[in-house]
Design an enzyme around this catalytic site. Structure first.
Site, PDB file in Angstrom:
ATOM      1  N   THR A 150       1.096  -1.063  -0.052  1.00 27.61           N
ATOM      2  CA  THR A 150       0.195  -0.026   0.123  1.00 27.61           C
ATOM      3  C   THR A 150       1.004   1.255   0.027  1.00 27.61           C
ATOM      4  O   THR A 150       1.843   1.328   0.426  1.00 27.61           O
ATOM      5  CB  THR A 150      -0.792  -0.105   1.293  1.00 27.61           C
ATOM      6  OG1 THR A 150      -1.383   1.223   1.548  1.00 27.61           O
ATOM      7  CG2 THR A 150      -0.057  -0.426   2.603  1.00 27.61           C
ATOM      8  N   ASP A 151       0.373   2.368  -0.558  1.00 26.87           N
ATOM      9  CA  ASP A 151       1.182   3.513  -0.497  1.00 26.87           C
ATOM     10  C   ASP A 151       1.132   4.084   1.206  1.00 26.87           C
ATOM     11  O   ASP A 151       1.925   4.996   1.332  1.00 26.87           O
ATOM     12  CB  ASP A 151       0.284   4.720  -1.121  1.00 26.87           C
ATOM     13  CG  ASP A 151      -1.036   4.940  -1.184  1.00 26.87           C
ATOM     14  OD1 ASP A 151      -1.606   4.419   0.023  1.00 26.87           O
ATOM     15  OD2 ASP A 151      -1.731   5.874  -1.582  1.00 26.87           O
ATOM     16  N   GLU A 152       0.193   3.333   1.830  1.00 28.33           N
ATOM     17  CA  GLU A 152       0.417   4.020   3.315  1.00 28.33           C
ATOM     18  C   GLU A 152       1.944   3.798   4.023  1.00 28.33           C
ATOM     19  O   GLU A 152       2.147   4.250   4.882  1.00 28.33           O
ATOM     20  CB  GLU A 152      -0.646   3.405   4.131  1.00 28.33           C
ATOM     21  CG  GLU A 152      -2.129   3.868   3.509  1.00 28.33           C
ATOM     22  CD  GLU A 152      -3.197   3.598   4.621  1.00 28.33           C
ATOM     23  OE1 GLU A 152      -3.120   3.592   5.970  1.00 28.33           O
ATOM     24  OE2 GLU A 152      -4.338   3.664   4.179  1.00 28.33           O
ATOM     25  N   TYR A 186      -1.704  -0.339  11.139  1.00 28.03           N
ATOM     26  CA  TYR A 186      -2.008  -0.969   9.926  1.00 28.03           C
ATOM     27  C   TYR A 186      -0.630  -0.793   9.106  1.00 28.03           C
ATOM     28  O   TYR A 186      -0.106  -1.704   8.456  1.00 28.03           O
ATOM     29  CB  TYR A 186      -3.114  -0.328   9.348  1.00 28.03           C
ATOM     30  CG  TYR A 186      -3.315  -0.778   7.829  1.00 28.03           C
ATOM     31  CD1 TYR A 186      -3.421  -2.341   7.256  1.00 28.03           C
ATOM     32  CD2 TYR A 186      -3.147   0.328   6.772  1.00 28.03           C
ATOM     33  CE1 TYR A 186      -3.530  -2.531   6.067  1.00 28.03           C
ATOM     34  CE2 TYR A 186      -3.071  -0.161   5.376  1.00 28.03           C
ATOM     35  CZ  TYR A 186      -3.377  -1.182   4.994  1.00 28.03           C
ATOM     36  OH  TYR A 186      -3.406  -1.539   3.607  1.00 28.03           O
ATOM     37  N   ARG A 242      -7.003  11.579  -0.393  1.00 26.93           N
ATOM     38  CA  ARG A 242      -6.672  10.146  -0.646  1.00 26.93           C
ATOM     39  C   ARG A 242      -6.674   9.918  -2.504  1.00 26.93           C
ATOM     40  O   ARG A 242      -7.353  10.796  -3.169  1.00 26.93           O
ATOM     41  CB  ARG A 242      -7.733   9.037  -0.264  1.00 26.93           C
ATOM     42  CG  ARG A 242      -7.795   9.085   1.032  1.00 26.93           C
ATOM     43  CD  ARG A 242      -6.546   8.421   1.717  1.00 26.93           C
ATOM     44  NE  ARG A 242      -6.434   8.178   3.148  1.00 26.93           N
ATOM     45  CZ  ARG A 242      -5.876   9.255   4.024  1.00 26.93           C
ATOM     46  NH1 ARG A 242      -5.534  10.355   3.566  1.00 26.93           N
ATOM     47  NH2 ARG A 242      -5.684   8.990   5.090  1.00 26.93           N
ATOM     48  N   ASN A 245      -8.266   2.146  -3.366  1.00 28.24           N
ATOM     49  CA  ASN A 245      -9.019   1.418  -4.341  1.00 28.24           C
ATOM     50  C   ASN A 245     -10.521   1.796  -4.060  1.00 28.24           C
ATOM     51  O   ASN A 245     -10.911   1.713  -2.842  1.00 28.24           O
ATOM     52  CB  ASN A 245      -8.932  -0.201  -4.421  1.00 28.24           C
ATOM     53  CG  ASN A 245      -7.749  -0.653  -5.032  1.00 28.24           C
ATOM     54  OD1 ASN A 245      -7.547  -1.831  -5.625  1.00 28.24           O
ATOM     55  ND2 ASN A 245      -6.695   0.181  -4.987  1.00 28.24           N
ATOM     56  N   PRO A 260     -20.599  10.346   8.486  1.00 29.71           N
ATOM     57  CA  PRO A 260     -19.617  10.978   9.076  1.00 29.71           C
ATOM     58  C   PRO A 260     -18.375  11.047   8.242  1.00 29.71           C
ATOM     59  O   PRO A 260     -17.639  10.375   7.693  1.00 29.71           O
ATOM     60  CB  PRO A 260     -19.339   9.368  10.159  1.00 29.71           C
ATOM     61  CG  PRO A 260     -19.780   8.375   9.125  1.00 29.71           C
ATOM     62  CD  PRO A 260     -21.017   8.819   8.393  1.00 29.71           C
ATOM     63  N   HIS A 303      -4.360  10.740  11.826  1.00 26.69           N
ATOM     64  CA  HIS A 303      -4.934  10.691  10.475  1.00 26.69           C
ATOM     65  C   HIS A 303      -3.848  11.279   9.569  1.00 26.69           C
ATOM     66  O   HIS A 303      -3.379  12.146   9.562  1.00 26.69           O
ATOM     67  CB  HIS A 303      -6.090  11.454  10.668  1.00 26.69           C
ATOM     68  CG  HIS A 303      -7.108  11.288   9.322  1.00 26.69           C
ATOM     69  ND1 HIS A 303      -8.144  11.723   9.126  1.00 26.69           N
ATOM     70  CD2 HIS A 303      -6.900  10.415   8.235  1.00 26.69           C
ATOM     71  CE1 HIS A 303      -8.825  11.486   8.258  1.00 26.69           C
ATOM     72  NE2 HIS A 303      -8.038  10.886   7.567  1.00 26.69           N
ATOM     73  N   SER A 360       2.408  -2.415   9.971  1.00 24.29           N
ATOM     74  CA  SER A 360       2.308  -3.923   9.950  1.00 24.29           C
ATOM     75  C   SER A 360       2.621  -4.081   8.474  1.00 24.29           C
ATOM     76  O   SER A 360       3.371  -5.032   7.987  1.00 24.29           O
ATOM     77  CB  SER A 360       1.029  -4.627  10.391  1.00 24.29           C
ATOM     78  OG  SER A 360      -0.085  -4.165   9.546  1.00 24.29           O
ATOM     79  N   LYS A 361       2.090  -3.132   7.537  1.00 23.12           N
ATOM     80  CA  LYS A 361       2.203  -3.711   5.940  1.00 23.12           C
ATOM     81  C   LYS A 361       3.787  -3.413   5.620  1.00 23.12           C
ATOM     82  O   LYS A 361       4.387  -3.838   4.824  1.00 23.12           O
ATOM     83  CB  LYS A 361       1.563  -2.675   5.251  1.00 23.12           C
ATOM     84  CG  LYS A 361      -0.073  -2.968   5.387  1.00 23.12           C
ATOM     85  CD  LYS A 361      -0.411  -4.461   4.635  1.00 23.12           C
ATOM     86  CE  LYS A 361      -0.333  -4.431   3.161  1.00 23.12           C
ATOM     87  NZ  LYS A 361      -0.802  -5.784   2.525  1.00 23.12           N
TER      88      LYS A 361
END
Ligand code: NAD
Ligand code: DAU
Length: 372
Positions: free
Chosen positions: A139-141, A164, A228, A194, A219, A312, A167-168
């Site tokens: 992922t790009d994260e 997350y 994003r 995606n 929300p 965030h 971990s990736k």
């Protein structure tokens, strides 16, 4: 070619299974999935009617399960989609993210290495069966968060900020380590956000569609200005297929379509698109849980700004030049078309939404958002 596709009952994995079955005649797919809350066999039920596709229920962290697959099938490619994938859940319960995303990845690598090794070269490195490859869907994260300008390239330093993404990143590093230390044939793809069919409604776009259909508030975290970079899921599947077949061994490829949007704009666009579709095709109103012909309630007044996600990330933006220049990949679906296709799919597939949200979803929703 025989593929082990892990996480193939989830959002992108299932779309990948469908993509491969359509694209390549001569393939065998083994789908390994533990069917967590995010995995649903119904998503691939038609694909499993195809003799080229079989399903194994099991956990990627379990060496016995993965070895049994290699014993039974001549696996050429491992494509690892299986993961805990939701950032908000990782903030509440990080441990399972480390177990699945890091230890699961290492178990897949180790089992593939053992089964693909044919001997040793003169320097002591393992040699491998011809044509095999392990592809890690990342992922790009892993690159962290951008300010107002700039893009993530493959050489951007890794700087994950959520459990997350940490971990990736851990998973990517162990994949690279197997590539360097054991010369294992690997690739890593790092894709942006995606969207498309079969997206679990804990994620922004399907959650907003579901809430609109239920007449609930929408929300938006913080002030809604987080950005994003959205890519239609089939374009991601095409990128993975391209890297698997033509990517240079050991390389990382970023995947994205230069399609940055602020969250608030995504929410507003979803509202206006749904309103238009209900006007143009009144039969779609059947999907509404709130009855009546007056849709004046369907407006931006549904938006509520809620407490921000901890840590965030502000902005993600992928530079996809490498995969485009080297491998000729480009995204085919424009966002304006993809979002309409996606919303139509949800309007036409409410059975699927009900099926996947019939378990613990309600409990999750109430814990996350309260009773709004
Ligand atoms: P998803 O949550 O929809 O699906 C994950 C699948 O993995 C589910 O079917 C689940 O049952 C399965 N799974 C979870 N833990 C497992 C385990 N221990 N053993 C076996 N199966 C297990 O996720 P997704 O959105 O389809 O993402 C797929 C992959 O793509 C993930 O690795 C994610 O990090 C990556 N990714 C996602 C996006 C995105 O926008 N969704 C973008 C870039 C990369
Ligand atoms: O960038 C790729 C990543 O995209 C993947 O690696 C992850 O697996 C995937 O879940 C996704 O992560 P995000 O955190 O970007 O996706 P999500 O849909 O959860 O949130 C998108 C943005 O919308 C984010 O800035 C948070 C915000 N948001 C999300 C939800 C669920 C809201 O404002 N309200 C919401 O209710």
């Amino acid at each position: 070619m025989t593929y082990l596709v892990t996480g193939g009952a989830g959002f992108i994995g299932a779309n990948f299974v469908k993509y491969l079955l359509k694209k390549h005649a001569d393939i065998q797919l083994i789908v390994l999935d533990d069917l967590t809350y995010a995995g649903n066999l119904g998503t691939i039920k038609d694909d499993l009617k195809d003799s080229r596709c079989v399903f194994v229920k099991g956990n990627i962290t379990d060496p016995t399960v993965v070895q049994a697959i290699f014993d039974q099938y001549p696996i050429d490619f491992v494509v690892n989609f299986a993961a805990e994938s939701h950032v908000d859940r990782s903030i509440e319960n990080p441990q399972v993210f480390l177990e699945t995303n890091i230890l699961g990845t290492q178990n897949l690598l180790e089992t593939a290495k053992r089964n693909w090794t044919t001997g040793k070269d003169e320097n002591g490195y393992p040699t491998y069966k011809k044509g095999v490859k392990y592809l890690q869907v990342s992922t790009d994260e892993v690159y962290g968060s951008l300010g107002e300008t700039g893009y993530f390239t493959e050489t951007t330093p890794l700087d994950p900020r959520s459990p997350y993404s940490a971990s990736k990143t851990g998973a990517d590093l162990i994949v690279k380590a197997y590539g360097e230390t054991y010369k294992m044939p690997i690739n890593i793809t790092r894709c942006s956000n995606n969207y498309g069919p079969y997206h679990f409604p804990e994620k922004l776009i399907p959650l907003i569609i579901k809430n609109i259909l239920e007449g609930k508030s929408l929300p938006v975290y913080g002030d809604g200005t987080n950005v994003r970079d959205w890519l239609y899921v089939e374009d991601h599947c095409k990128a993975i297929d391209t890297v698997l077949l033509t990517g240079r061994i050991g390389e990382v490829y970023n995947v994205g379509g230069h399609n940055e949007k602020k969250n608030i704009d995504i929410v507003k666009l979803t509202i206006s698109t749904m309103k238009r579709l209900f006007d143009e095709q009144p039969a779609y109103k059947k999907a509404l849980k709130k009855s009546g012909d007056d849709l004046s309630w369907l407006s931006e007044n549904l938006i509520i700004y809620v407490k921000d996600r901890l840590g965030h990330d502000q902005r993600y933006a992928i530079d996809p030049e490498k995969i485009t220049d080297e491998l000729g990949w480009y995204p085919e679906t424009k966002f304006e078309d993809g979002i309409v296709k996606t919303i139509r799919w949800y309007l036409e597939n409410q059975d699927w939404v009900e099926e996947v949200t019939s378990g613990d979803y309600q409990k999750y929703y109430e814990a996350m958002y309260g009773n709004r």
